[in-house]
Design a protein around this motif. Structure first.
Motif, PDB file in Angstrom:
ATOM      1  N   GLY A   1      21.095   4.180  -0.245  1.00 39.98           N
ATOM      2  CA  GLY A   1      21.073   3.597  -1.584  1.00 39.98           C
ATOM      3  C   GLY A   1      19.704   3.627  -2.219  1.00 39.98           C
ATOM      4  N   LEU A   2      18.796   4.431  -1.678  1.00 36.36           N
ATOM      5  CA  LEU A   2      17.423   4.507  -2.197  1.00 36.36           C
ATOM      6  C   LEU A   2      17.135   5.912  -2.692  1.00 36.36           C
ATOM      7  CD1 LEU A   2      15.591   2.467   0.600  1.00 36.36           C
ATOM      8  CD2 LEU A   2      15.869   1.772  -1.784  1.00 36.36           C
ATOM      9  N   ARG A   3      16.728   6.027  -3.949  1.00 39.11           N
ATOM     10  CA  ARG A   3      16.369   7.311  -4.550  1.00 39.11           C
ATOM     11  C   ARG A   3      15.390   7.070  -5.697  1.00 39.11           C
ATOM     12  NH1 ARG A   3      18.677   8.777  -0.779  1.00 39.11           N
ATOM     13  NH2 ARG A   3      20.299  10.374  -0.468  1.00 39.11           N
ATOM     14  N   GLY A   4      14.564   8.078  -5.967  1.00 42.44           N
ATOM     15  CA  GLY A   4      13.749   8.102  -7.170  1.00 42.44           C
ATOM     16  C   GLY A   4      12.710   7.004  -7.289  1.00 42.44           C
ATOM     17  N   LEU A   5      12.094   6.589  -6.204  1.00 42.99           N
ATOM     18  CA  LEU A   5      11.089   5.520  -6.259  1.00 42.99           C
ATOM     19  C   LEU A   5       9.678   6.064  -6.492  1.00 42.99           C
ATOM     20  CD1 LEU A   5      12.276   3.243  -3.290  1.00 42.99           C
ATOM     21  CD2 LEU A   5      12.732   2.941  -5.734  1.00 42.99           C
ATOM     22  N   ARG A   6       9.531   7.362  -6.574  1.00 45.77           N
ATOM     23  CA  ARG A   6       8.183   7.942  -6.637  1.00 45.77           C
ATOM     24  C   ARG A   6       7.411   7.467  -7.862  1.00 45.77           C
ATOM     25  NH1 ARG A   6       6.502  12.812  -8.851  1.00 45.77           N
ATOM     26  NH2 ARG A   6       8.689  13.381  -9.174  1.00 45.77           N
ATOM     27  N   LYS A   7       8.043   7.406  -9.023  1.00 44.56           N
ATOM     28  CA  LYS A   7       7.336   6.988 -10.227  1.00 44.56           C
ATOM     29  C   LYS A   7       7.065   5.486 -10.231  1.00 44.56           C
ATOM     30  CE  LYS A   7       9.029  10.685 -13.232  1.00 44.56           C
ATOM     31  NZ  LYS A   7       9.780  11.012 -14.478  1.00 44.56           N
ATOM     32  N   ALA A   8       8.003   4.716  -9.709  1.00 44.66           N
ATOM     33  CA  ALA A   8       7.819   3.262  -9.702  1.00 44.66           C
ATOM     34  C   ALA A   8       6.834   2.819  -8.630  1.00 44.66           C
ATOM     35  CB  ALA A   8       9.163   2.566  -9.483  1.00 44.66           C
ATOM     36  N   MET A   9       6.731   3.582  -7.520  1.00 42.90           N
ATOM     37  CA  MET A   9       5.875   3.184  -6.398  1.00 42.90           C
ATOM     38  C   MET A   9       5.042   4.387  -5.942  1.00 42.90           C
ATOM     39  SD  MET A   9       8.776   0.983  -4.305  1.00 42.90           S
ATOM     40  CE  MET A   9       7.610   0.205  -3.196  1.00 42.90           C
ATOM     41  N   PRO A  10       4.124   4.867  -6.785  1.00 46.10           N
ATOM     42  CA  PRO A  10       3.380   6.094  -6.452  1.00 46.10           C
ATOM     43  C   PRO A  10       2.433   5.926  -5.266  1.00 46.10           C
ATOM     44  CG  PRO A  10       2.502   5.076  -8.437  1.00 46.10           C
ATOM     45  CD  PRO A  10       3.751   4.346  -8.115  1.00 46.10           C
ATOM     46  N   VAL A  11       1.762   4.769  -5.167  1.00 47.71           N
ATOM     47  CA  VAL A  11       0.821   4.559  -4.059  1.00 47.71           C
ATOM     48  C   VAL A  11       1.578   4.499  -2.731  1.00 47.71           C
ATOM     49  CG1 VAL A  11      -0.931   3.015  -3.104  1.00 47.71           C
ATOM     50  CG2 VAL A  11      -0.751   3.324  -5.590  1.00 47.71           C
ATOM     51  N   THR A  12       2.699   3.826  -2.728  1.00 44.74           N
ATOM     52  CA  THR A  12       3.523   3.751  -1.518  1.00 44.74           C
ATOM     53  C   THR A  12       4.010   5.138  -1.118  1.00 44.74           C
ATOM     54  OG1 THR A  12       4.256   1.536  -2.191  1.00 44.74           O
ATOM     55  CG2 THR A  12       5.542   2.643  -0.489  1.00 44.74           C
ATOM     56  N   PHE A  13       4.367   5.944  -2.093  1.00 46.41           N
ATOM     57  CA  PHE A  13       4.837   7.303  -1.804  1.00 46.41           C
ATOM     58  C   PHE A  13       3.733   8.130  -1.138  1.00 46.41           C
ATOM     59  CE2 PHE A  13       5.196  11.729  -3.471  1.00 46.41           C
ATOM     60  CZ  PHE A  13       6.252  12.122  -2.657  1.00 46.41           C
ATOM     61  N   VAL A  14       2.518   8.029  -1.649  1.00 41.70           N
ATOM     62  CA  VAL A  14       1.398   8.781  -1.063  1.00 41.70           C
ATOM     63  C   VAL A  14       1.155   8.338   0.377  1.00 41.70           C
ATOM     64  CG1 VAL A  14      -1.090   9.182  -1.205  1.00 41.70           C
ATOM     65  CG2 VAL A  14       0.308   9.244  -3.284  1.00 41.70           C
ATOM     66  N   ALA A  15       1.160   7.027   0.588  1.00 40.52           N
ATOM     67  CA  ALA A  15       0.941   6.506   1.934  1.00 40.52           C
ATOM     68  C   ALA A  15       2.043   6.975   2.882  1.00 40.52           C
ATOM     69  CB  ALA A  15       0.880   4.974   1.897  1.00 40.52           C
ATOM     70  N   ALA A  16       3.278   6.953   2.413  1.00 47.65           N
ATOM     71  CA  ALA A  16       4.401   7.372   3.250  1.00 47.65           C
ATOM     72  C   ALA A  16       4.281   8.849   3.617  1.00 47.65           C
ATOM     73  CB  ALA A  16       5.714   7.107   2.521  1.00 47.65           C
ATOM     74  N   MET A  17       3.895   9.693   2.665  1.00 45.53           N
ATOM     75  CA  MET A  17       3.790  11.124   2.935  1.00 45.53           C
ATOM     76  C   MET A  17       2.648  11.419   3.907  1.00 45.53           C
ATOM     77  SD  MET A  17       6.249  12.737   1.692  1.00 45.53           S
ATOM     78  CE  MET A  17       5.575  14.350   2.076  1.00 45.53           C
ATOM     79  N   LEU A  18       1.540  10.703   3.755  1.00 45.02           N
ATOM     80  CA  LEU A  18       0.429  10.903   4.696  1.00 45.02           C
ATOM     81  C   LEU A  18       0.876  10.590   6.124  1.00 45.02           C
ATOM     82  CD1 LEU A  18      -2.546   9.339   2.678  1.00 45.02           C
ATOM     83  CD2 LEU A  18      -2.240  11.760   3.239  1.00 45.02           C
ATOM     84  N   ALA A  19       1.604   9.491   6.275  1.00 47.19           N
ATOM     85  CA  ALA A  19       2.066   9.104   7.614  1.00 47.19           C
ATOM     86  C   ALA A  19       3.100  10.097   8.130  1.00 47.19           C
ATOM     87  CB  ALA A  19       2.651   7.697   7.570  1.00 47.19           C
TER      88      ALA A  19
END
Length: 770
Positions: free
Chosen positions: A350-368
């Motif tokens: 049920g989770l999609r499209g959070l990249r624009k709303a949570m950009p810093v979290t997305f970067v951290a997640a991708m690094l990990a």
């Protein structure tokens, strides 16, 4: 000790600082980190740091600590990640009514885990080992209003607690086999433990503790269930710290217990099975935390497998993966918690499209995820390359370990990117809460840990000098120089790494189909260790209930009979079996008054036996006590005589009062056969005490205590009456206890009398009203 001090003041500080308490309390792990970081130069040069003080010198017990590359790396991971976790907890539990309690629990756990990894003495290791289980129980069950949290906490406590008892047995066996009580001494003992006939017993017991703590199959089920805990707990305990305690233990003991067929068979086998089971069960999940939890199980299995493999390359790979895993898994757990905190759900479907709303979290997640996937320029890549360098040329059954490692790493690649990528790409899905970027306290930890995976790889020579090489050297028991760099080199490891990435991408793209397949497989299998745990507990409760009904049937006469049979057996059997029966003395010539005292005692016994009512028997029972008091008086002990008179009188009064308030038949209705049995038991007890006392009086008299009291009663206690001095001075606390007993007895008598009086008053009142 600093985290324990912080835990003491955390609730008060939270009430004062409100929402900023996390930032302030982070100073505790920061100071710890700085303290241990100051030892990097010493340990990095190959030296060790050890100290301590005697705790119980007569038993050879010390409170001692030992720092080498392995323990220092763990200490820095615990305190370093602890800084970020404390800050993260402040944001995650903002406004929670029990946030102060949570900070206290997390700091207590931090202190326990630090104590565990720096412990040198076996006793200190075990104490801190059990303390981690207790504090994790408090953290997992923090949301104690939910049944699932309580069950998960109890399950973790029981599994790891039983493992702790196994570890205690192993440490005792090791001490017996080698004669040492400290890890540093054991590591310096060479082959002493391996050559001992107790080696296999010690190995099984120690691995029982390590496997339960680090969730190795079939004890893996408690760790995913522990995800009922708040996410800061999951990110700290169940990825970076507590669950690695078992891994730490096998790494620590590798120089002393490794390099044997048993070690190099059991560890790789259980580690490989755990890796496979963990990754396959991770594919089945849709909850972000559960997906990460099962990959944590898999990673722990990989670490155990590498530690048991036996080669220096495998040890290097384990050291690198230990560091890499702590960084990327801690970051991903915090990302999962951040998503849940800001969207209200952790369900990946049920989770999609959070990249624009949570950009810093997305970067951290991708690094990990890039580090978890083992892609170049990240520390996870170095670990994976070293894993394949160690397993790339297998012989015989070890080829199966390579296959398991490739498939396991590929599935972890898929799960890592599923957690870090799927919630953020695609069209935005409707979530319970409107998504937005969390506060700095929530995204700081994931960003720092994710970036650390990249930075550590870029400056890998420095990391190897101060962390990787000292850790690998400590685990191997000899100098190991880790040299792998971020620059890919053509060879078998790179080819296997490429194969892993290709399989991982395929698994990521077909994750939904894999999930459906695993659901079908698990439904077909049905039973699992988690269900078996519940069945075992239910069986244990049924056994306890049945045993209780047999042993505790509510009949006082049976309890008394069994008790006196045990007393008679304890008195008579040792003397008979070991030929310690006393010689029967001849009857001395008594004076007439001594015959009189003896006659009084005999008459009292006859009166008790022939009494027709219980009250008469109780009163008659006091005659023997008075006869003993007369003997004390005749032989020059008036103090003891007076005490005996008082005790006997008090006993008769108490028994009489109690008997008048019990619903008992006024006379004894036992059949004659039962009376004979009881008489035989009573006679055996009496004979046992009599023979024991005779044997004691026939032994050579040791007058050292008598001489001591005679010498020092006047000079130290300033009293001429030796008996009084013994009672009041030398045995002062004992006498105080006796006085307390008499006082409590008097209060009990008073309570009994008042209860009877109140009943009489109530009856009278009811009668008047009627």
């Amino acid at each position: 000790m600093l985290p324990f001090v912080g835990a003491l003041f955390a609730p008060l500080l939270t009430r004062v600082m409100k929402h900023n308490a996390g930032w302030v309390l982070a100073a505790v792990p920061l100071l710890v980190f700085v303290h241990f970081a100051g030892m990097l130069g010493i340990v990095g040069s190959g030296a060790t740091v050890s100290a301590g003080f005697d705790w119980a010198p007569s038993l050879g017990l010390r409170f001692s600590w030992y720092l080498d590359g392995l323990s220092l790396t763990f200490a820095l991971l615990i305190s370093g990640i602890g800084i970020l976790i404390v800050i993260y907890s402040g944001g995650y539990l903002k406004g929670h009514p029990h946030q102060g309690r949570f900070f206290s629990f997390i700091l207590l756990f931090m202190g326990a885990m630090l104590g565990l990894v720096v412990s040198d003495s076996f006793l200190m290791l075990f104490v801190y080992w059990e303390l981690t289980s207790i504090t994790s129980f408090l953290l997992i069950g923090f949301d104690h209003g939910r049944e699932a949290s309580r069950r998960a906490a109890l399950q973790a406590l029981l599994v790891t607690g039983l493992g702790g008892l196994s570890l205690l047995g192993g440490l005792l066996v090791i001490s017996q086999a080698t004669g040492v009580n400290e890890l540093s001494s054991l590591l310096a003992a060479g082959d002493a433990l391996r050559n001992s006939p107790l080696y296999l017993v010690a190995l099984i017991l120690v691995l029982g503790g390590a496997f339960t703590k680090s969730a190795q199959f079939p004890f893996h089920f408690w760790l995913p269930n522990a995800m009922e805990a708040p996410t800061p707990v999951s990110a700290y305990l169940h990825s970076a710290t507590m669950v690695k305690a078992g891994v730490y233990l096998v790494m620590r003991l590798n120089p002393a217990m490794g390099d044997t067929a048993a070690w190099e068979t059991i560890l790789p086998m259980f580690g490989g099975v755990t890796l496979a089971v963990g990754t396959l069960l991770a594919v089945r999940q849709t909850d972000l935390k559960l997906m990460l939890a099962y990959t944590t199980v898999a990673s722990l299995g990989l670490l155990v497998m590498l530690t048991g493999f036996g080669s220096d390359k495998a040890i290097e790979a384990a050291a690198l993966y230990l560091i890499a895993h702590s960084m990327f898994k801690g970051a991903l757990f915090m990302v999962a918690g951040l998503i849940d905190h800001e969207t209200g759900t952790r369900d990946i479907t049920g989770l999609r499209g959070l990249r624009k709303a949570m950009p810093v979290t997305f970067v951290a997640a991708m690094l990990a995820a890039l580090s978890m996937g083992g892609l170049p320029l990240f520390f996870g890549f170095l670990a994976k390359e070293e894993i394949y360098a160690a397993l790339g040329a297998p012989e015989g059954w070890q080829a199966a370990l390579l296959v398991v490692a490739i498939c396991g790493n590929a599935l972890m690649f898929a799960i890592g990117f599923a957690v870090a990528l799927r919630p953020f790409v695609g069209a935005a899905a409707k979530a319970p809460k409107a998504a937005h970027e969390g506060p700095m306290s929530l995204w700081l930890g994931p960003v720092v840990l994710g970036a650390s995976g990249l930075a550590a790889a870029l400056v890998s020579p420095i990391i190897h000098r101060f962390f990787s090489s000292p850790t690998a050297s400590a685990v191997a028991g000899s100098p190991v120089d880790v040299t792998i760099s971020t620059i890919p080199h053509l060879g078998v490891p790179l080819l296997l790494s490429g194969l892993t990435v290709a399989l991982g991408v395929a698994a990521y793209l077909g994750l939904d189909r894999l999930r459906g397949a695993m659901v079908g497989v698990l439904k077909t299998i049905g039973w699992g260790p988690d269900q078996g745990f519940d069945q075992a507990l239910r069986g244990l409760l049924r056994l306890a209930t049945g045993l209780t009904r047999v042993i505790h049937n509510g009949r006082l006469d049976i309890y008394m009979t069994v008790t006196f049979i045990a007393v008679a057996a304890a008195l008579l059997l040792p003397m008979m079996l070991f030929d310690e029966l006393p010689s029967i003395p001849s009857i001395p010539e008594f004076r007439f008054y001594e015959w009189g005292v003896l006659a009084i005692a005999v008459i009292g016994v006859a009166a008790v036996v022939h009494a027709r009512s219980r009250l008469t028997a109780i009163v008659s029972l006091g005659i023997q006590g008075f006869a003993v008091a007369l003997l004390y008086m005749l032989f020059g002990a008036p103090d003891l005589s007076f005490t005996q008179f008082m005790v006997e009188t008090l006993s008769v009064v108490i028994l009489a009062l109690v008997m008048t308030r019990l619903r008992l038949a006024p006379t004894d209705h036992r059949p004659f056969g039962q009376k004979l049995v009881d008489m035989a038991i009573a006679g055996a007890c009496g004979a046992g005490f009599a023979l024991l006392l005779l044997k004691v009086t026939q032994l050579p008299f040791d007058d050292r205590l008598s001489q001591f009291f005679n010498t020092y009663s006047k000079t130290i206690a300033h009293g001429r009456n030796v008996v009084n001095v013994i009672i009041v001075d030398f045995r002062g606390l004992d006498t105080l206890g006796e006085i307390a007993v008499v006082m409590v007895t008097g209060l009990a008598i008073l309570a009994l009398v008042r209860i009877r009086s109140k009943k009489v008053e109530v009856r009278a009142t009811v009668a008047e009203e009627a």
